[in-house]
Design an enzyme around this catalytic site. Structure first.
Site, mmCIF file in Angstrom:
data_model
loop_
_atom_site.group_PDB
_atom_site.id
_atom_site.type_symbol
_atom_site.label_atom_id
_atom_site.label_comp_id
_atom_site.label_asym_id
_atom_site.label_seq_id
_atom_site.Cartn_x
_atom_site.Cartn_y
_atom_site.Cartn_z
ATOM 1 N N TYR A 251 -27.930 -42.124 3.320
ATOM 2 C CA TYR A 251 -29.376 -41.903 3.437
ATOM 3 C C TYR A 251 -29.817 -42.148 4.878
ATOM 4 O O TYR A 251 -29.365 -43.108 5.507
ATOM 5 C CB TYR A 251 -30.081 -42.878 2.484
ATOM 6 N N GLY B 136 -16.735 -44.422 3.895
ATOM 7 C CA GLY B 136 -17.512 -45.185 2.931
ATOM 8 C C GLY B 136 -18.899 -44.598 2.739
ATOM 9 O O GLY B 136 -19.401 -44.504 1.620
ATOM 10 N N HIS B 137 -19.509 -44.189 3.847
ATOM 11 C CA HIS B 137 -20.913 -43.756 3.832
ATOM 12 C C HIS B 137 -21.121 -42.485 2.999
ATOM 13 O O HIS B 137 -21.969 -42.459 2.105
ATOM 14 C CB HIS B 137 -21.347 -43.519 5.280
ATOM 15 N N TYR C 218 -25.399 -50.259 -0.342
ATOM 16 C CA TYR C 218 -25.824 -51.621 0.005
ATOM 17 C C TYR C 218 -25.173 -52.559 -1.012
ATOM 18 O O TYR C 218 -25.832 -53.258 -1.765
ATOM 19 C CB TYR C 218 -27.351 -51.744 -0.019
HETATM 20 C C1 LIG Z 1 -25.407 -51.977 10.280
HETATM 21 C C2 LIG Z 1 -25.398 -51.102 9.062
HETATM 22 C C3 LIG Z 1 -26.283 -50.036 8.972
HETATM 23 C C4 LIG Z 1 -26.273 -49.188 7.859
HETATM 24 N N1 LIG Z 1 -27.168 -48.155 7.806
HETATM 25 C C5 LIG Z 1 -27.165 -47.338 6.726
HETATM 26 C C6 LIG Z 1 -28.079 -46.244 6.636
HETATM 27 O O1 LIG Z 1 -28.865 -45.979 7.539
HETATM 28 N N2 LIG Z 1 -28.047 -45.478 5.530
HETATM 29 C C7 LIG Z 1 -27.163 -45.710 4.507
HETATM 30 O O2 LIG Z 1 -27.164 -44.962 3.534
HETATM 31 N N3 LIG Z 1 -26.298 -46.741 4.567
HETATM 32 C C8 LIG Z 1 -26.290 -47.554 5.640
HETATM 33 N N4 LIG Z 1 -25.405 -48.608 5.679
HETATM 34 C C9 LIG Z 1 -24.501 -48.838 4.550
HETATM 35 C C10 LIG Z 1 -23.260 -47.987 4.691
HETATM 36 O O3 LIG Z 1 -23.548 -46.666 4.301
HETATM 37 C C11 LIG Z 1 -22.151 -48.529 3.781
HETATM 38 O O4 LIG Z 1 -21.853 -49.846 4.142
HETATM 39 C C12 LIG Z 1 -20.902 -47.649 3.832
HETATM 40 O O5 LIG Z 1 -20.160 -47.849 2.661
HETATM 41 C C13 LIG Z 1 -20.074 -47.956 5.043
HETATM 42 O O6 LIG Z 1 -18.999 -47.083 5.154
HETATM 43 P P1 LIG Z 1 -17.774 -47.516 6.103
HETATM 44 O O7 LIG Z 1 -16.751 -46.462 6.044
HETATM 45 O O8 LIG Z 1 -18.320 -47.923 7.433
HETATM 46 O O9 LIG Z 1 -17.326 -48.864 5.419
HETATM 47 P P2 LIG Z 1 -15.940 -49.383 4.806
HETATM 48 O O10 LIG Z 1 -16.135 -50.856 4.705
HETATM 49 O O11 LIG Z 1 -14.799 -48.882 5.581
HETATM 50 O O12 LIG Z 1 -15.927 -48.724 3.388
HETATM 51 C C14 LIG Z 1 -16.905 -48.957 2.375
HETATM 52 C C15 LIG Z 1 -16.238 -48.863 0.997
HETATM 53 O O13 LIG Z 1 -15.659 -47.571 0.817
HETATM 54 C C16 LIG Z 1 -14.239 -47.662 0.680
HETATM 55 N N5 LIG Z 1 -13.648 -46.631 1.528
HETATM 56 C C17 LIG Z 1 -13.812 -46.503 2.870
HETATM 57 N N6 LIG Z 1 -13.157 -45.440 3.317
HETATM 58 C C18 LIG Z 1 -12.550 -44.866 2.258
HETATM 59 C C19 LIG Z 1 -11.715 -43.735 2.123
HETATM 60 N N7 LIG Z 1 -11.381 -43.003 3.177
HETATM 61 N N8 LIG Z 1 -11.240 -43.436 0.897
HETATM 62 C C20 LIG Z 1 -11.563 -44.202 -0.163
HETATM 63 N N9 LIG Z 1 -12.356 -45.291 -0.094
HETATM 64 C C21 LIG Z 1 -12.858 -45.625 1.116
HETATM 65 C C22 LIG Z 1 -13.878 -49.049 1.181
HETATM 66 O O14 LIG Z 1 -12.697 -49.538 0.596
HETATM 67 C C23 LIG Z 1 -15.095 -49.857 0.828
HETATM 68 O O15 LIG Z 1 -15.057 -50.262 -0.519
HETATM 69 C C24 LIG Z 1 -25.384 -49.450 6.794
HETATM 70 C C25 LIG Z 1 -24.499 -50.524 6.883
HETATM 71 C C26 LIG Z 1 -24.498 -51.351 7.990
HETATM 72 C C27 LIG Z 1 -23.554 -52.512 8.057
#
Ligand SMILES: Cc1cc2nc3c(=O)[nH]c(=O)nc-3n(C[C@H](O)[C@H](O)[C@H](O)COP(=O)(O)OP(=O)(O)OC[C@H]3O[C@@H](n4cnc5c(N)ncnc54)[C@H](O)[C@@H]3O)c2cc1C
Ligand SMILES: *[C@@H]1O[C@H](CO)[C@@H](O)[C@H](O)[C@H]1NC(C)=O
Ligand SMILES: *[C@@H]1O[C@H](CO)[C@@H](O)[C@H](O)[C@H]1NC(C)=O
Ligand SMILES: *[C@@H]1O[C@H](CO)[C@@H](O)[C@H](O)[C@H]1NC(C)=O
Ligand SMILES: *[C@@H]1O[C@H](CO)[C@@H](O)[C@H](O)[C@H]1NC(C)=O
Ligand SMILES: *[C@@H]1O[C@H](CO)[C@@H](O)[C@H](O)[C@H]1NC(C)=O
Ligand SMILES: *[C@@H]1O[C@H](CO)[C@@H](O)[C@H](O)[C@H]1NC(C)=O
Length: 548
Positions: free
Chosen positions: A183, A176-177, A474
């Site tokens: 950032y 997701g990130h 976010y």
């Molecule tokens: C505690 C916390 C701290 C954070 N700190 C930062 C930070 O310092 N900087 C920053 O930029 N962001 C930060 N974030 C935000 C973070 O970047 C996003 O929430 C990011 O989308 C999370 O990715 P994930 O894979 O963990 O989440 P997920 O919930 O798994 O995925 C996020 C989205 O992407 C989709 N997705 C996930 N994996 C895939 C894949 N393989 N293929 C296609 N789609 C997919 C999901 O369906 C969902 O819609 C933070 C979030 C939290 C909760």
């Protein structure tokens, strides 16, 4: 890919009627399970249904707020090890008209990776988490289910100076990130995670496994900031690594209102984006009460900073550009980059392997949260800052927090359309608003959500307008939703949030979506909509299918 599966896909796609009929079926849990197990040659051991004892622990939502209001729980959770298992899930999703939600790290702010308005299944990528680093070439292949902490840890095992630019929280998932930007503390010097992606592996709606070459530059562009979800299931990214000094310097200086916090925050806005790009100063603001009298509230503004250099170079720089903060030598700590990662993650002095945990640490026990974002191009006047303090002081310590994160530096050198992430030159900083709480109960949720909405509404005159820009990572459903009830994924409806996240890149994302997923297989409340005409496509161009 198994050849019978491939044949199945081709037959399936040749037959539009099957697809149309599939949309009208009422989905049943066993249908999906049956379909999947028909497709699998192996075992059920990667399928969790609510009947499995470990379903709840596998499901474990990161943010209990969306989970508590979601009408459905996943019919099943698939934790694949192989591409063929993901292809089977895509096949069954289309066959039965049951949505897939993809989860990598599960940190989506609105829980879109594990909640849904309709019956759905989760493809949880936790087992796709290998990381392979080429120290010579300074690149790495990182699978999406790896967390940022796992990546940082793996880099530190290789060298003291090999690093990567991405977020601060170690439990965030790569999938997701990276696809939404990414950032972090080095973004003024090294830009975003997405800016370093040089290749990727994705499975599209046809079940084809594509790399950069076979997906083409439009799709490759879209997944570097256009948000996860809309274009396929991403399996891995190849990234360019960055080099950091052997020793970096950190400080975390906190000032209350009595210590001129308002003036300091105000002044910071004039230097944050312009100062040496090796220096990153971010401000966290919360309400705190005096230990003796909890009604006596003040604001604590913490200036958390990373300097890619030594203290003896940092001090004169601060003396010249930001003497008001009064930074002194004893505020500064020199350490390796990876130690700074631990520090900013709240894991100071803990062993490196603390970065490997996939579950957020104990201090994040406020499991209900709501976040929002804004971009600022003109300094916020002092009187408005004072009003913000008033909002923060409405709730107890730690419940509401603001972060001001500096832009500028190398971020200015990208054009707005270079990647889908458009927030480049002209932005002084990004605001992150968050409210957190730890108990179930609608009254509580409502109060906190209301507070963050009121702050956001108050801030309108001081932030970007037309569009009021927002950071897709976010994620915030308040700024607009695709209608999930009918299949109205109209451009107009989606463009409300689309232009905020992506500005004019939204149109190009819609074109890419229309070409790669015209039937909108990969969707959620804020996924990129295909243009309606695109469903008249009969022949989906066959890209090369990679052999394993
Ligand atoms: C505690 C916390 C701290 C954070 N700190 C930062 C930070 O310092 N900087 C920053 O930029 N962001 C930060 N974030 C935000 C973070 O970047 C996003 O929430 C990011 O989308 C999370 O990715 P994930 O894979 O963990 O989440 P997920 O919930 O798994 O995925 C996020 C989205 O992407 C989709 N997705 C996930 N994996 C895939 C894949 N393989 N293929 C296609 N789609 C997919 C999901 O369906 C969902 O819609 C933070 C979030 C939290 C909760
Ligand atoms: C879930 O339960 C089924 C039926 O009892 C079993 O076959 C399967 O192996 C279980 N899955 C996991 C992941 O334990
Ligand atoms: C706050 O600012 C005022 C005016 O600039 C200055 O006189 C005072 O010393 C500062 N207070 C602190 C605690 O830094
Ligand atoms: C409130 O707290 C501040 C410092 O946080 C202190 O200076 C002030 O005297 C306190 N006022 C009261 C009424 O307790
Ligand atoms: C910075 O200091 C504040 C105030 O003491 C504290 O709450 C915060 O956790 C510190 N940040 C880090 C990363 O240690
Ligand atoms: C979606 O819209 C199309 C075209 O407007 C229509 O033919 C189809 O039946 C709709 N499907 C659903 C599930 O509403
Ligand atoms: C789809 O959404 C748009 C924008 O909200 C609205 O104007 C339109 O009437 C909707 N169409 C349907 C069929 O609901």
């Amino acid at each position: 890919m198994e050849s019978p599966t491939l044949a199945f896909f081709l037959i399936f796609f040749a037959n539009l009627l099957v697809l149309m009929r599939a949309f009208s079926l009422t989905p049943q849990k066993n249908d999906f399970l049956e379909c999947l197990t028909d497709q699998f040659e192996s075992s059920y051991s990667v399928i969790y249904t609510p009947n499995n004892a470990s379903y709840a622990s596998i499901f474990q939502p990161d943010n209990l707020r969306p989970a508590s209001t979601s009408p459905y729980k996943p019919l099943l959770i698939l934790t694949p090890f192989y591409e063929s298992e993901i292809q089977a899930a895509i096949y069954c999703s289309k066959k039965l008209g049951i949505q897939i939600r993809v989860r990598s790290g599960g940190h989506d702010y609105e829980g879109l990776s594990y909640t849904c308005e309709n019956p759905f299944v989760v493809v949880d990528m936790r087992n796709f988490r290998s990381i392979s680093i080429d120290s010579e070439e300074k690149t790495a292949w990182v699978q999406v289910g790896a967390t940022l902490g796992q990546l940082y840890y793996a880099l530190a095992q290789k060298s003291r100076t090999l690093a990567f630019t991405a977020g601060v929280c170690p439990t965030v998932g790569v999938g997701g990130h990276f696809s939404g930007g990414g950032y972090g503390m080095m973004s003024r010097k090294h830009a975003l995670a997405a800016d370093h992606i040089i290749d990727a592996i994705l499975i599209n709606a046809n079940g084809q496994v594509l790399d950069r070459k076979s997906m083409g530059e439009d799709l490759f562009w879209a997944i570097r900031g256009g948000g996860g979800t809309s274009f396929g299931i991403i399996l891995a990214f190849k990234v360019d690594l960055v080099t950091v000094p052997e020793t970096v310097t950190i400080f975390n200086v906190t000032r209350t209102l009595e210590q001129n916090a308002t003036q300091l925050v105000h002044k910071w806005q004039y230097i944050a984006d312009k100062i040496d790009e090796n220096l990153f100063i971010r401000i966290f603001m919360i309400s705190v009460s005096s230990p003796t009298n909890y009604r006596n509230r003040t604001i604590a503004a913490s200036f958390e900073s990373l300097f890619l250099g030594r203290t003896h170079d940092l001090l004169p720089l601060m003396q010249e550009k930001f003497p008001q903060l009064g930074l002194v030598e004893k505020d500064c700590l020199e350490m390796s980059w990876i130690e700074s990662v631990l520090f900013f993650a709240g894991l100071h002095n803990q062993p490196l392997d603390a970065l490997l945990s996939r579950t957020p640490q104990a201090s994040f026990t406020q499991n209900y949260f709501k976040g929002k974002s804004d971009y600022v191009r003109q300094p916020i006047p002092m009187h408005a800052l004072r009003r913000i303090w008033g909002f923060l002081n409405e709730e107890a310590e730690n419940m509401a927090e603001l972060q001001f994160s500096p832009y500028g530096g190398v971020l200015n050198s990208f054009s707005e359309s270079e990647t889908p992430f458009p927030h480049r030159s002209g932005n002084i900083f990004m605001i992150h608003y968050v409210v957190r709480w730890d108990r179930e109960g609608n009254a509580e949720s409502e109060r906190y959500i209301n507070l963050i909405r009121r702050i956001y509404s108050y801030m309108a005159p001081y932030v970007t307008k037309s569009p009021r820009a927002a950071y897709v990572n976010y994620r915030d459903l308040d700024i607009g939703m695709n209608n999930q009830g009918n299949n109205n994924t109209s451009y107009e409806q989606a463009s409300v949030w689309g232009f905020k996240y992506f500005k004019n890149n939204f149109d190009r994302l819609v074109r890419v979506k229309s070409q790669t997923d015209p039937f909108n297989i990969f969707r959620n409340e804020q996924s990129i909509p295909p243009l309606p005409e695109s469903t008249s496509w009969q022949i989906i161009p066959r890209a090369n299918v990679l052999t394993e």
